[in-house]
Design an enzyme around this catalytic site. Structure first.
Site, PDB file in Angstrom:
ATOM      1  N   ILE A  12      -1.486   2.995  -2.042  1.00 16.49           N
ATOM      2  CA  ILE A  12      -0.643   3.267  -3.207  1.00 16.49           C
ATOM      3  C   ILE A  12       0.023   1.979  -3.679  1.00 16.49           C
ATOM      4  CG2 ILE A  12       1.345   4.567  -4.091  1.00 16.49           C
ATOM      5  CD1 ILE A  12       0.701   6.696  -1.891  1.00 16.49           C
ATOM      6  N   ASP A  55       7.316  -7.729   9.007  1.00 13.25           N
ATOM      7  CA  ASP A  55       7.493  -6.365   9.511  1.00 13.25           C
ATOM      8  C   ASP A  55       8.872  -5.862   9.078  1.00 13.25           C
ATOM      9  OD1 ASP A  55       7.926  -4.108  11.129  1.00 13.25           O
ATOM     10  OD2 ASP A  55       6.640  -4.940  12.699  1.00 13.25           O
ATOM     11  N   LEU A  77       7.548   1.202  -0.026  1.00 11.06           N
ATOM     12  CA  LEU A  77       6.411   2.048   0.364  1.00 11.06           C
ATOM     13  C   LEU A  77       5.929   1.796   1.789  1.00 11.06           C
ATOM     14  CD1 LEU A  77       6.155   1.692  -2.924  1.00 11.06           C
ATOM     15  CD2 LEU A  77       3.982   2.805  -2.547  1.00 11.06           C
ATOM     16  N   ILE A  81       2.575   6.059   8.504  1.00 11.92           N
ATOM     17  CA  ILE A  81       2.176   7.248   7.722  1.00 11.92           C
ATOM     18  C   ILE A  81       1.353   8.260   8.513  1.00 11.92           C
ATOM     19  CG2 ILE A  81       2.143   5.906   5.576  1.00 11.92           C
ATOM     20  CD1 ILE A  81      -0.992   6.347   5.663  1.00 11.92           C
ATOM     21  N   TYR A 146       7.118  12.603  11.310  1.00 12.56           N
ATOM     22  CA  TYR A 146       6.928  11.907  10.033  1.00 12.56           C
ATOM     23  C   TYR A 146       7.808  12.505   8.928  1.00 12.56           C
ATOM     24  CZ  TYR A 146       4.565  10.488   5.694  1.00 12.56           C
ATOM     25  OH  TYR A 146       4.289  10.023   4.438  1.00 12.56           O
ATOM     26  N   VAL A 189      -8.260  13.377   3.052  1.00 11.69           N
ATOM     27  CA  VAL A 189      -9.401  14.292   3.029  1.00 11.69           C
ATOM     28  C   VAL A 189     -10.361  14.000   1.871  1.00 11.69           C
ATOM     29  CG1 VAL A 189      -8.103  16.143   1.876  1.00 11.69           C
ATOM     30  CG2 VAL A 189     -10.127  16.716   3.162  1.00 11.69           C
TER      31      VAL A 189
HETATM   32  N1  LIG Z   1      -1.018   8.908   0.877  1.00  9.38           N
HETATM   33  C1  LIG Z   1      -0.307   9.998   0.714  1.00  9.38           C
HETATM   34  O1  LIG Z   1      -0.826  11.084   0.447  1.00  9.38           O
HETATM   35  C2  LIG Z   1       1.202   9.948   0.811  1.00  9.38           C
HETATM   36  C3  LIG Z   1       1.906  11.151   0.680  1.00  9.38           C
HETATM   37  C4  LIG Z   1       3.295  11.121   0.755  1.00  9.38           C
HETATM   38  C5  LIG Z   1       3.947   9.911   0.939  1.00  9.38           C
HETATM   39  N2  LIG Z   1       3.238   8.757   1.086  1.00  9.38           N
HETATM   40  C6  LIG Z   1       3.985   7.512   1.300  1.00  9.38           C
HETATM   41  O2  LIG Z   1       3.522   6.505   0.410  1.00  9.38           O
HETATM   42  C7  LIG Z   1       3.664   5.223   1.036  1.00  9.38           C
HETATM   43  C8  LIG Z   1       2.359   4.447   0.950  1.00  9.38           C
HETATM   44  O3  LIG Z   1       1.356   5.168   1.655  1.00  9.38           O
HETATM   45  P1  LIG Z   1      -0.197   4.829   1.544  1.00  9.38           P
HETATM   46  O4  LIG Z   1      -0.915   6.126   1.517  1.00  9.38           O
HETATM   47  O5  LIG Z   1      -0.432   3.826   0.499  1.00  9.38           O
HETATM   48  O6  LIG Z   1      -0.462   4.216   2.990  1.00  9.38           O
HETATM   49  P2  LIG Z   1      -0.980   2.765   3.447  1.00  9.38           P
HETATM   50  O7  LIG Z   1      -1.106   2.794   4.937  1.00  9.38           O
HETATM   51  O8  LIG Z   1      -2.179   2.374   2.662  1.00  9.38           O
HETATM   52  O9  LIG Z   1       0.241   1.847   3.018  1.00  9.38           O
HETATM   53  C9  LIG Z   1       1.315   1.548   3.855  1.00  9.38           C
HETATM   54  C10 LIG Z   1       1.498   0.037   3.817  1.00  9.38           C
HETATM   55  O10 LIG Z   1       2.644  -0.296   4.599  1.00  9.38           O
HETATM   56  C11 LIG Z   1       2.321  -1.385   5.449  1.00  9.38           C
HETATM   57  N3  LIG Z   1       3.179  -1.269   6.632  1.00  9.38           N
HETATM   58  C12 LIG Z   1       3.130  -0.319   7.608  1.00  9.38           C
HETATM   59  N4  LIG Z   1       4.082  -0.552   8.525  1.00  9.38           N
HETATM   60  C13 LIG Z   1       4.742  -1.677   8.129  1.00  9.38           C
HETATM   61  C14 LIG Z   1       5.815  -2.420   8.676  1.00  9.38           C
HETATM   62  N5  LIG Z   1       6.408  -2.049   9.824  1.00  9.38           N
HETATM   63  N6  LIG Z   1       6.249  -3.525   8.005  1.00  9.38           N
HETATM   64  C15 LIG Z   1       5.654  -3.907   6.833  1.00  9.38           C
HETATM   65  N7  LIG Z   1       4.621  -3.243   6.284  1.00  9.38           N
HETATM   66  C16 LIG Z   1       4.162  -2.143   6.934  1.00  9.38           C
HETATM   67  C17 LIG Z   1       0.850  -1.232   5.748  1.00  9.38           C
HETATM   68  O11 LIG Z   1       0.206  -2.448   6.163  1.00  9.38           O
HETATM   69  C18 LIG Z   1       0.312  -0.720   4.419  1.00  9.38           C
HETATM   70  O12 LIG Z   1      -0.057  -1.782   3.560  1.00  9.38           O
HETATM   71  C19 LIG Z   1       4.145   5.491   2.451  1.00  9.38           C
HETATM   72  O13 LIG Z   1       5.544   5.339   2.479  1.00  9.38           O
HETATM   73  C20 LIG Z   1       3.779   6.950   2.685  1.00  9.38           C
HETATM   74  O14 LIG Z   1       4.621   7.552   3.622  1.00  9.38           O
HETATM   75  C21 LIG Z   1       1.876   8.748   1.036  1.00  9.38           C
END
Ligand SMILES: NC(=O)c1ccc[n+]([C@@H]2O[C@H](COP(=O)([O-])OP(=O)(O)OC[C@H]3O[C@@H](n4cnc5c(N)ncnc54)[C@H](O)[C@@H]3O)[C@@H](O)[C@H]2O)c1
Length: 314
Positions: A12, A55, A77, A81, A146, A189
């Site tokens: 995202i 981090d 973001l 996750i 989570y 999915v």
């Molecule tokens: N994908 C979904 O359906 C969904 C649904 C609800 C909420 N979200 C939220 O959206 C956000 C983005 O999710 P996504 O699907 O793009 O996942 P993603 O795993 O692609 O993105 C998460 C990013 O955060 C980085 N990251 C993880 N831990 C870290 C840390 N400790 N320090 C710095 N960077 C770190 C990762 O390297 C990654 O680039 C998240 O907060 C997630 O909880 C996603």
């Protein structure tokens, strides 16, 4: 506008970075690349997006990035996750999703940022509810660390509003899908099914396939995130489609998008997964009123776009 996107190398986040660059913002990314990829930012880096590898659990590292970037707006973001990881290791999950969020909020306060947008979750916070589509006022009943850690982080946003006057908003996403999604995430999915289809495999369905989710296309979601950044509303806002889609309907959508022949891409059924919520769908009335936003891409069109973006490596 100077924007900082934590988790900007992820699925995202990188889609958001592209849109912010496109509208002329000066964008920096903070990401530890644990699941994100530098390759997601290739176009963005070419256009001078600065990637800070760090981090969010490391308060000093976060403070340094904020001191250097002084963002007007923060899109937070970065997160742990994986729902299964949060069940197995709840404290580990909370260190990233709660303590990490506090570190980022502290950075925003120190830097005098104007606005803080947090990526929260709908389904994982509400759990099993009687009211579907579910409005924001529903009592949260998370079924895993989570959802609990995201809900807890939302409460810290409120605290920073009251204590420091920081303008914050929590967006509760539905199940997000689209190009660049890793098939291992919370809602992978559609990515999994598109990958399987591309590689000539079959989809696995856990249970009877009639469980529903609210699938939101990443392009629509990015529009909502940007609208939330420009607005001044607070609290929690659901971002979804208010449409329920079953797993079996998803498979149909993939078959249609890929032009499957009869008998191709038939599901294989496996035992239902323990504790899985039957129905999940978000009421989006507040997003419409407060942000003037609503989704545009329906699931069939979104699946078409996602399948078209699958590459041999994916
Ligand atoms: N994908 C979904 O359906 C969904 C649904 C609800 C909420 N979200 C939220 O959206 C956000 C983005 O999710 P996504 O699907 O793009 O996942 P993603 O795993 O692609 O993105 C998460 C990013 O955060 C980085 N990251 C993880 N831990 C870290 C840390 N400790 N320090 C710095 N960077 C770190 C990762 O390297 C990654 O680039 C998240 O907060 C997630 O909880 C996603």
């Amino acid at each position: 506008m100077r924007a900082l996107v934590t988790g900007g190398a992820g699925f995202i986040g990188s889609n958001l970075v592209d849109a912010l660059v496109e509208r002329g913002d000066e964008v920096a990314v903070l990401d530890d690349l644990s699941s994100g990829k530098e390759s997601n930012l290739v176009t963005a880096v070419e256009r001078e997006v600065r990637l800070h590898r760090g981090d969010i659990r490391d308060a000093d590292a976060v403070a340094q990035v904020f001191a250097q970037e002084k963002p007007d707006i923060v899109f937070h973001l970065a997160a742990q996750i994986d729902v299964r990881v949060s069940v197995a290791r709840p404290a580990y999950d909370a260190r990233t999703n709660v303590e990490g969020t506090i570190n980022v909020l502290e950075g925003a306060r120190e830097a005098g940022s104007r606005r803080f947008v947090f990526s929260s979750t709908g389904g994982a916070i509400y759990g099993e509810t009687d009211v579907v589509p579910t409005p924001e006022g529903t009592a949260p009943k998370p079924m895993a660390g989570y959802g609990q850690s995201k809900f807890c982080a939302e409460a810290y946003l409120g605290l920073y509003e009251r204590m420091h006057g920081l303008s914050t908003v929590a967006l509760r996403f539905g199940n997000v899908y689209g190009p660049r999604q890793d098939p291992h995430g919370e809602a992978g999915v559609i990515a999994i099914f598109c990958g399987r289809f591309f590689n000539g495999g079959r989809p696995t369905v856990f249970g009877d396939g009639r469980q529903t989710r609210d699938y939101i296309y990443v392009g629509d979601l990015v529009d909502a995130i940007i609208a939330a950044g420009d607005a001044d509303v607070g609290g929690s806002i659901n971002i979804g489609t208010a449409e329920e889609t079953t797993v079996l309907e998803l498979i149909d959508a993939v078959r249609e998008a890929g032009g499957a022949s009869d008998g191709q891409f038939e599901p294989e059924f496996a035992e239902a997964r323990m504790g899985e919520v039957e129905r999940s769908c978000l009421d989006v009335g507040r997003a419409r009123e407060a942000l003037g936003w609503q989704s545009k891409v329906d699931v069939r069109e979104g699946v078409r776009r996602t399948l078209a973006a699958v590459t041999p490596a994916g």
